[in-house]
Design an enzyme around this catalytic site. Structure first.
Site, short mmCIF file in Angstrom:
data_model
loop_
_atom_site.label_atom_id
_atom_site.label_comp_id
_atom_site.label_asym_id
_atom_site.label_seq_id
_atom_site.Cartn_x
_atom_site.Cartn_y
_atom_site.Cartn_z
N GLU A 122 3.53 7.93 -0.16
CA GLU A 122 2.98 9.23 0.25
C GLU A 122 3.60 9.54 1.59
OE1 GLU A 122 -1.30 8.98 0.72
OE2 GLU A 122 -1.63 8.50 -1.39
N GLU B 165 -3.97 1.35 -1.33
CA GLU B 165 -4.78 1.29 -0.11
C GLU B 165 -6.06 0.47 -0.29
OE1 GLU B 165 -5.34 5.08 1.78
OE2 GLU B 165 -3.18 5.42 1.90
#
Ligand SMILES: *[C@@H]1O[C@H](CO)[C@@H](O)[C@H](O)[C@H]1NC(C)=O
Ligand SMILES: *[C@@H]1O[C@H](CO)[C@@H](O)[C@H](O)[C@H]1NC(C)=O
Ligand SMILES: *[C@@H]1O[C@H](CO)[C@@H](O)[C@H](O)[C@H]1NC(C)=O
Ligand SMILES: *[C@@H]1O[C@H](CO)[C@@H](O)[C@H](O)[C@H]1NC(C)=O
Ligand SMILES: *[C@@H]1O[C@H](CO)[C@@H](O)[C@H](O)[C@H]1NC(C)=O
Ligand SMILES: *[C@@H]1O[C@H](CO)[C@@H](O)[C@H](O)[C@H]1NC(C)=O
Length: 487
Positions: free
Chosen positions: A262, A160
């Site tokens: 995730e 990220e």
């Protein structure tokens, strides 16, 4: 390893007619062919059935693979849950991981490892400065510490790093790290462990990021696998309603493996997450494009995503855990090869577009001082001492290459060429390390930026881009406020 044990782990990956041939001592490396993972020994397609594993979260960051007792406590639970992979966000590369890695191996479990730490990672605010030789030394020393284990499925070069609409300009630096990691493994004659990137699900740039990391002529700078952190299936949703169906279409031509690095939205769930997405993820609706995923996350932390609660040596399994276990058990993998493809070509590079995709295809050169690591190895791992975000100036001490005894810098070059020489990061508040910061507890000492991610996701709760609804665990919004105060 007992056949019965490996049976549960691999059963789902087995073609209906074939027999599991478990070697009692080793877990063969996972290989990539086309857009899928394969067991390199028996040739069967491999789907990641995993959990994200970082007990302590980011507030009490500890290396979960350096503590044998914790591994003895948790690995039997992984087996009971029926998983074959864990993802760890941060390790201390100066510690010994052999015992935990062996325990994982015996349990039939692979590792996806992020190579960053909160102190040694790219800065979202000043990626150029943070991409320096000391940073790379830490990355390479982490590779040194793990390359020998066959059950390392892959490394994530970043997690990220792009977590908002306004920091796509960091992308070339991530690609530079991917390139350097692959070159480093070659220089050290290591197994070519897949290198990937784990992306935040930002509606305005998710597809652009996927393309960017899989484009260009320089093979080494392209990722080998793409992870998406995706919280769009909330509660008892469906393949269509969650937007999963749209994502399968979006990525239908992607040439490399994609998986959910995730998943596990907990929005509006009162009695445990139902995990009905397992039925979709491991079905032939998705298997031609996706290769499984990892549930966020094993242990209960302040953000409330745990499957278990840990208290000293004891682990108590909650309703999420029971639901997930049941779903895994009920859903075997698609038969045969799941419809994977070897005929897709790598992506075309997205064009630079102001405010949308601010990354061109000029990948920064490696800081010249880091080239010594290719020749002599990364040298002494710095572990938690590595703190590299401010290493920008030409007077910065560069960690020597080679063996632990080298006292001279040994590489003749101290400059970090991509840093511009003098500018120094004024803030470390947007480290892009390890822990998925937007889901971390609100420790002010961990400086990962939660703000961008949270606010972006919060704002974009609407049909966007490919048509998927981006749904945001309410925790993200709460965190946005907390972090507003901290920053
Ligand atoms: C995938 O490739 C096919 C054949 O070239 C094309 O028709 C289709 O539009 C592509 N899909 C996407 C999402 O780009
Ligand atoms: C690419 O971006 C870099 C950094 O912003 C810039 O210096 C360079 O001129 C750009 N190259 C091209 C071909 O646009
Ligand atoms: C030192 O830097 C110069 C100029 O950037 C470069 O050509 C040379 O290869 C570097 N040497 C080492 C050992 O990194
Ligand atoms: C590198 O830095 C060290 C310590 O800062 C210094 O002693 C040494 O002379 C420098 N070497 C070069 C080649 O600049
Ligand atoms: C991006 O925007 C956020 C606000 O949404 C801000 O906090 C952050 O500093 C910005 N990042 C950059 C690199 O400008
Ligand atoms: C966000 O999405 C949820 C779930 O679809 C919906 O219930 C909620 O009303 C939406 N909120 C906004 C502000 O659009």
């Amino acid at each position: 390893m007992k056949i019965s044990t490996i049976g549960t782990v691999i059963a789902a990956a087995v073609f209906s007619s074939s027999v599991v041939q478990a070697d009692s001592s080793d877990l063969p490396p996972i290989k990539i062919d086309g857009n899928a993972f394969f067991n390199s020994k028996n040739g069967q397609r491999f789907y990641i059935r995993g959990v994200d594993y970082q007990p302590g979260g980011s507030s009490k960051l500890q290396d979960p693979l350096a503590d044998s007792d914790n591994c003895k406590r948790d690995i039997p639970v992984f087996k009971d849950l029926g998983i074959n992979t864990i993802r760890v966000y941060s390790v201390d590369n100066s510690k010994d991981h052999s015992d935990c890695m062996e325990q994982l191996q015996e349990a039939g479990i692979y590792l996806v490892l992020d190579v960053n730490t909160p102190q040694a990672s790219l800065s979202r605010l000043d990626p150029k400065c943070s991409y320096n030789a000391n940073y790379l030394q830490n990355v390479f020393a982490t590779i040194d510490a793990f390359a020998k284990y066959d059950n390392v499925l892959g490394f994530f070069a970043g997690n990220e790093v792009i977590n908002d609409v306004n920091n796509t300009f960091t992308a070339p630096y991530v690609k530079a790290v991917v390139r350097d990691m692959k070159k480093y493994m070659k220089s050290q004659n290591y197994r070519q462990i897949p290198v990937g990137y784990s992306a935040a699900d930002i509606a305005s740039n998710r597809e652009l990021a996927a393309q960017y990391f899989n484009c260009g002529d320089e093979d080494d700078a392209r990722i080998d696998m793409f992870g998406v952190n995706d919280y769009s299936w909330c509660g008892d949703s469906s393949f269509e309603k969650s937007g999963y169906s749209t994502k399968v279409e979006t990525y239908e031509n992607y040439s490399i493996p994609i998986f959910l690095s995730e998943f596990g939205c907990n929005q509006g769930v009162s009695d445990g997450r139902p995990f009905t997405e397992i039925g979709a993820i491991y079905s032939d609706k998705m298997s031609s494009v996706f290769s499984g995923g990892l549930v966020y996350e094993y242990s209960g932390e302040a953000n409330g995503y745990g499957l278990v609660d840990i208290d000293g040596d004891s682990v108590s399994k909650n309703q999420d855990y029971q639901n997930l276990k049941k779903q895994y058990a009920a859903q075997s993998n698609p038969s045969g090869d799941g419809g994977y493809s070897t005929s897709k070509k790598h992506s075309d590079c997205p064009s630079y577009k102001k405010d949308v995709w601010e990354a061109n295809n000029t990948i920064p050169d490696m800081p010249s001082a880091a080239s010594a690591y290719f020749k002599k190895g990364a040298g002494t791992p710095q572990g938690t001492k590595a703190s590299t975000q401010n290493d920008c100036g030409s007077d910065v001490h560069v960690v020597p290459a080679g063996g632990s005894d080298s006292s001279d810098s040994g590489n003749g070059n101290n400059s970090t060429s991509s840093s511009g020489g003098s500018s120094s990061s004024t803030s470390t508040s947007s480290s892009t390390s390890g822990i998925s910061s937007h889901k971390s507890s609100s420790s002010a000492s961990i400086t990962t930026s939660t703000k961008g991610d949270a606010s972006t996701k919060g704002k974009n709760n609407k049909s966007v881009g490919a048509g998927a609804v981006l749904q945001v665990p309410s925790f993200f919004r709460a965190m946005a406020q907390v972090v507003d105060l901290v920053l």
